[in-house]
Design an enzyme around this catalytic site. Sequence first.
Site, PDB file in Angstrom:
ATOM      1  N   SER A 194     -18.147  12.982 -60.540  1.00 25.11           N
ATOM      2  CA  SER A 194     -17.967  14.425 -60.360  1.00 25.11           C
ATOM      3  C   SER A 194     -19.233  15.051 -59.816  1.00 25.11           C
ATOM      4  O   SER A 194     -20.350  14.572 -60.081  1.00 25.11           O
ATOM      5  CB  SER A 194     -17.648  15.039 -61.731  1.00 25.11           C
ATOM      6  OG  SER A 194     -17.779  16.438 -61.697  1.00 25.11           O
ATOM      7  N   TYR A 229     -19.125  16.064 -71.417  1.00 28.48           N
ATOM      8  CA  TYR A 229     -18.244  15.510 -70.377  1.00 28.48           C
ATOM      9  C   TYR A 229     -19.070  15.095 -69.162  1.00 28.48           C
ATOM     10  O   TYR A 229     -18.950  13.981 -68.650  1.00 28.48           O
ATOM     11  CB  TYR A 229     -17.175  16.548 -69.964  1.00 28.48           C
ATOM     12  CG  TYR A 229     -16.528  16.204 -68.651  1.00 28.48           C
ATOM     13  CD1 TYR A 229     -15.613  15.166 -68.558  1.00 28.48           C
ATOM     14  CD2 TYR A 229     -16.863  16.891 -67.472  1.00 28.48           C
ATOM     15  CE1 TYR A 229     -15.040  14.812 -67.336  1.00 28.48           C
ATOM     16  CE2 TYR A 229     -16.303  16.548 -66.255  1.00 28.48           C
ATOM     17  CZ  TYR A 229     -15.391  15.511 -66.187  1.00 28.48           C
ATOM     18  OH  TYR A 229     -14.843  15.160 -64.973  1.00 28.48           O
ATOM     19  N   LYS A 244     -19.996  11.172 -67.254  1.00 24.16           N
ATOM     20  CA  LYS A 244     -19.902  10.777 -65.841  1.00 24.16           C
ATOM     21  C   LYS A 244     -21.248  10.242 -65.351  1.00 24.16           C
ATOM     22  O   LYS A 244     -21.320   9.197 -64.689  1.00 24.16           O
ATOM     23  CB  LYS A 244     -19.477  11.972 -64.979  1.00 24.16           C
ATOM     24  CG  LYS A 244     -18.071  12.462 -65.257  1.00 24.16           C
ATOM     25  CD  LYS A 244     -17.056  11.404 -64.879  1.00 24.16           C
ATOM     26  CE  LYS A 244     -15.653  11.776 -65.307  1.00 24.16           C
ATOM     27  NZ  LYS A 244     -14.712  10.663 -65.234  1.00 24.16           N
TER      28      LYS A 244
HETATM   29  P1  NAD Z   1      -5.948  13.932 -66.051  1.00 29.37           P
HETATM   30  O1  NAD Z   1      -6.261  14.282 -67.460  1.00 29.37           O
HETATM   31  O2  NAD Z   1      -4.774  14.569 -65.413  1.00 29.37           O
HETATM   32  O3  NAD Z   1      -5.802  12.349 -65.896  1.00 29.37           O
HETATM   33  C1  NAD Z   1      -6.525  11.444 -66.704  1.00 29.37           C
HETATM   34  C2  NAD Z   1      -5.528  10.462 -67.311  1.00 29.37           C
HETATM   35  O4  NAD Z   1      -6.226   9.528 -68.128  1.00 29.37           O
HETATM   36  C3  NAD Z   1      -4.481  11.132 -68.188  1.00 29.37           C
HETATM   37  O5  NAD Z   1      -3.186  10.749 -67.764  1.00 29.37           O
HETATM   38  C4  NAD Z   1      -4.778  10.611 -69.601  1.00 29.37           C
HETATM   39  O6  NAD Z   1      -3.609  10.480 -70.376  1.00 29.37           O
HETATM   40  C5  NAD Z   1      -5.460   9.294 -69.294  1.00 29.37           C
HETATM   41  N1  NAD Z   1      -6.382   8.794 -70.327  1.00 29.37           N
HETATM   42  C6  NAD Z   1      -7.390   9.464 -70.938  1.00 29.37           C
HETATM   43  N2  NAD Z   1      -8.032   8.654 -71.799  1.00 29.37           N
HETATM   44  C7  NAD Z   1      -7.410   7.450 -71.733  1.00 29.37           C
HETATM   45  C8  NAD Z   1      -7.597   6.200 -72.397  1.00 29.37           C
HETATM   46  N3  NAD Z   1      -8.542   6.040 -73.324  1.00 29.37           N
HETATM   47  N4  NAD Z   1      -6.773   5.176 -72.087  1.00 29.37           N
HETATM   48  C9  NAD Z   1      -5.791   5.322 -71.159  1.00 29.37           C
HETATM   49  N5  NAD Z   1      -5.563   6.474 -70.515  1.00 29.37           N
HETATM   50  C10 NAD Z   1      -6.364   7.521 -70.802  1.00 29.37           C
HETATM   51  O7  NAD Z   1      -7.268  14.216 -65.184  1.00 29.37           O
HETATM   52  P2  NAD Z   1      -7.490  14.225 -63.606  1.00 29.37           P
HETATM   53  O8  NAD Z   1      -7.763  15.614 -63.196  1.00 29.37           O
HETATM   54  O9  NAD Z   1      -6.410  13.471 -62.932  1.00 29.37           O
HETATM   55  O10 NAD Z   1      -8.853  13.431 -63.526  1.00 29.37           O
HETATM   56  C11 NAD Z   1      -8.908  12.046 -63.259  1.00 29.37           C
HETATM   57  C12 NAD Z   1     -10.347  11.587 -63.353  1.00 29.37           C
HETATM   58  O11 NAD Z   1     -11.130  12.330 -62.405  1.00 29.37           O
HETATM   59  C13 NAD Z   1     -10.995  11.827 -64.706  1.00 29.37           C
HETATM   60  O12 NAD Z   1     -11.853  10.750 -64.997  1.00 29.37           O
HETATM   61  C14 NAD Z   1     -11.776  13.096 -64.495  1.00 29.37           C
HETATM   62  O13 NAD Z   1     -12.865  13.200 -65.375  1.00 29.37           O
HETATM   63  C15 NAD Z   1     -12.234  12.937 -63.057  1.00 29.37           C
HETATM   64  N6  NAD Z   1     -12.548  14.207 -62.401  1.00 29.37           N
HETATM   65  C16 NAD Z   1     -11.615  15.207 -62.411  1.00 29.37           C
HETATM   66  C17 NAD Z   1     -11.918  16.423 -61.811  1.00 29.37           C
HETATM   67  C18 NAD Z   1     -10.913  17.548 -61.839  1.00 29.37           C
HETATM   68  O14 NAD Z   1     -11.295  18.680 -61.605  1.00 29.37           O
HETATM   69  N7  NAD Z   1      -9.641  17.304 -62.073  1.00 29.37           N
HETATM   70  C19 NAD Z   1     -13.153  16.614 -61.198  1.00 29.37           C
HETATM   71  C20 NAD Z   1     -14.087  15.564 -61.194  1.00 29.37           C
HETATM   72  C21 NAD Z   1     -13.761  14.353 -61.801  1.00 29.37           C
HETATM   73  C1  UD1 Z   2     -15.534  22.621 -63.599  1.00 23.71           C
HETATM   74  C2  UD1 Z   2     -16.347  21.878 -64.621  1.00 23.71           C
HETATM   75  C3  UD1 Z   2     -16.967  20.646 -63.983  1.00 23.71           C
HETATM   76  C4  UD1 Z   2     -15.908  19.814 -63.281  1.00 23.71           C
HETATM   77  C5  UD1 Z   2     -15.237  20.708 -62.249  1.00 23.71           C
HETATM   78  C6  UD1 Z   2     -14.208  20.016 -61.418  1.00 23.71           C
HETATM   79  C7  UD1 Z   2     -17.152  23.696 -66.105  1.00 23.71           C
HETATM   80  C8  UD1 Z   2     -18.350  24.439 -66.606  1.00 23.71           C
HETATM   81  N1  UD1 Z   2     -17.384  22.741 -65.167  1.00 23.71           N
HETATM   82  O1  UD1 Z   2     -16.385  23.090 -62.603  1.00 23.71           O
HETATM   83  O2  UD1 Z   2     -17.604  19.861 -64.970  1.00 23.71           O
HETATM   84  O3  UD1 Z   2     -16.490  18.685 -62.664  1.00 23.71           O
HETATM   85  O4  UD1 Z   2     -14.608  21.786 -62.963  1.00 23.71           O
HETATM   86  O5  UD1 Z   2     -12.976  20.048 -62.046  1.00 23.71           O
HETATM   87  O6  UD1 Z   2     -16.034  23.905 -66.549  1.00 23.71           O
HETATM   88  N2  UD1 Z   2     -13.627  30.869 -62.693  1.00 23.71           N
HETATM   89  C9  UD1 Z   2     -13.279  32.168 -62.954  1.00 23.71           C
HETATM   90  N3  UD1 Z   2     -12.266  32.403 -63.851  1.00 23.71           N
HETATM   91  C10 UD1 Z   2     -11.588  31.402 -64.471  1.00 23.71           C
HETATM   92  C11 UD1 Z   2     -11.944  30.060 -64.180  1.00 23.71           C
HETATM   93  C12 UD1 Z   2     -12.976  29.833 -63.301  1.00 23.71           C
HETATM   94  O7  UD1 Z   2     -13.869  33.109 -62.415  1.00 23.71           O
HETATM   95  O8  UD1 Z   2     -10.680  31.691 -65.279  1.00 23.71           O
HETATM   96  C13 UD1 Z   2     -14.697  30.613 -61.713  1.00 23.71           C
HETATM   97  C14 UD1 Z   2     -15.890  29.862 -62.267  1.00 23.71           C
HETATM   98  O9  UD1 Z   2     -16.835  30.735 -62.808  1.00 23.71           O
HETATM   99  C15 UD1 Z   2     -16.391  29.113 -61.006  1.00 23.71           C
HETATM  100  C16 UD1 Z   2     -15.098  28.856 -60.213  1.00 23.71           C
HETATM  101  O10 UD1 Z   2     -14.147  29.798 -60.698  1.00 23.71           O
HETATM  102  O11 UD1 Z   2     -17.227  29.953 -60.250  1.00 23.71           O
HETATM  103  C17 UD1 Z   2     -14.554  27.456 -60.392  1.00 23.71           C
HETATM  104  O12 UD1 Z   2     -14.420  27.183 -61.786  1.00 23.71           O
HETATM  105  P1  UD1 Z   2     -13.697  25.853 -62.335  1.00 23.71           P
HETATM  106  O13 UD1 Z   2     -12.392  25.688 -61.662  1.00 23.71           O
HETATM  107  O14 UD1 Z   2     -13.736  25.901 -63.806  1.00 23.71           O
HETATM  108  O15 UD1 Z   2     -14.616  24.688 -61.778  1.00 23.71           O
HETATM  109  P2  UD1 Z   2     -16.218  24.468 -61.943  1.00 23.71           P
HETATM  110  O16 UD1 Z   2     -16.823  25.449 -62.838  1.00 23.71           O
HETATM  111  O17 UD1 Z   2     -16.778  24.324 -60.573  1.00 23.71           O
END
Ligand code: NAD
Ligand code: UD1
Length: 337
Positions: free
Chosen positions: A125, A150, A154
């Site tokens: 991330s 969290y 990562k």
């Molecule tokens: P998500 O929660 O939708 O998907 C993660 C999946 O992992 C879920 O289906 C959950 O049931 C499963 N899981 C969790 N712990 C587990 C375990 N111990 N064993 C087996 N399954 C398990 O999340 P996502 O948004 O699809 O994210 C996927 C990956 O990308 C995650 O590692 C997340 O941290 C990373 N990531 C997400 C974002 C984002 O904004 N969505 C941003 C940066 C990184």
């Molecule tokens: C969040 C996570 C980050 C993760 C990333 C990607 C936090 C502090 N960080 O980042 O660890 O990797 O998501 O999924 O949560 N905002 C509003 N109102 C809301 C929600 C968000 O104004 O109700 C604003 C936030 O202040 C920010 C932007 O929208 O400026 C994006 O927020 P968000 O979607 O939560 O993502 P990040 O903060 O970038």
Amino acid sequence: MNILVTGGAGYIGSHTLIELYKAGHTAVVVDNLSNSNPESLRRVAEIIGIPEIPFYKVDIRDREGLERIFAEHRFDACIHFAGLKAVGESVEKPWEYYENNIGGTLTLVDVMRRHGCKNIIFSSSATVYGDPVEIPITESCPKGQCTNPYGWTKSMLEQVLMDIQKADPEWNVVLLRYFNPVGAHPSGRIGENPNGIPNNLMPYITQVAVGKRKELGVFGNDYPTPDGTGVRDYIHVCDLAAAHVCALQAICRHCGIGIYNIGTGHGYSVLDMVKAFIRVNGVDVPYSIKPRRAGDIATCYCNPAKAKAELGWEAKYGIDDMVRDSWHWQSTNPEGY
Ligand code: NAD
Ligand code: UD1
């Protein structure tokens, strides 16, 4: 290639399965369903046009469960999405986050190597950069201080995987640093399905638009950005999914360690996103300005040139596609799956 997809029932995993099959790969999903619904996999199979996606409801911390899967299948690589991802919850429950994300990954990697599968693509991330020292962020930007457990899982897992590769060069480790994934498959059949009150911007916007929440709180309008609200690099989840397929090529080239920013390279403010959503979808999103959220930074967007040069990947979808597809999913599935 045959790919083990951990966390494949989740938001990004389910979209990636479609891209994998489109590119001619096959996949087996392992997910404990702690943050997902198996209906996502049923719909993925329907979109791809196959009877079902091979699926094991197994926790990646369950060594015997993983051993059984590896005994039944041969994998060329693992795309590792499984993990807990709620920033606020990780502050409340740090032990659970370290145990699940780090413990789970250590078990997974050990079972992989015992079965001769030493290729992994890991979901990292932009959070590993902390408050970045340069904008746009390149991969040579130093990692920073994370503001929550969290983020540390990562950052630490990146280090763990790099050390394992260094000690055993048969490993290929691709770290994909995602920026802000939004949107949904254009079919509207799969999308993000957050539990409870959404923390992230886009699901909050869509829930306000569909009438589930009264108004969006905009966290701060006094940042040093063009309109004072936070700027992020939003990326369509289908573009993000496609990056994983391109990353498999790095593995085929025996890259050793590959680290890539996966974003569009464009920064949009909170109000840019709200206004685009209203304009494209013709629905209202009431909002009001609230205080800054603790731990937020002003601006975060990347330079994605390395992924283009080395993986041949670049984002194709723009902001209008992101807000349209987010709304298509939410409006046709107001209660999620
Ligand atoms: P998500 O929660 O939708 O998907 C993660 C999946 O992992 C879920 O289906 C959950 O049931 C499963 N899981 C969790 N712990 C587990 C375990 N111990 N064993 C087996 N399954 C398990 O999340 P996502 O948004 O699809 O994210 C996927 C990956 O990308 C995650 O590692 C997340 O941290 C990373 N990531 C997400 C974002 C984002 O904004 N969505 C941003 C940066 C990184
Ligand atoms: C969040 C996570 C980050 C993760 C990333 C990607 C936090 C502090 N960080 O980042 O660890 O990797 O998501 O999924 O949560 N905002 C509003 N109102 C809301 C929600 C968000 O104004 O109700 C604003 C936030 O202040 C920010 C932007 O929208 O400026 C994006 O927020 P968000 O979607 O939560 O993502 P990040 O903060 O970038």
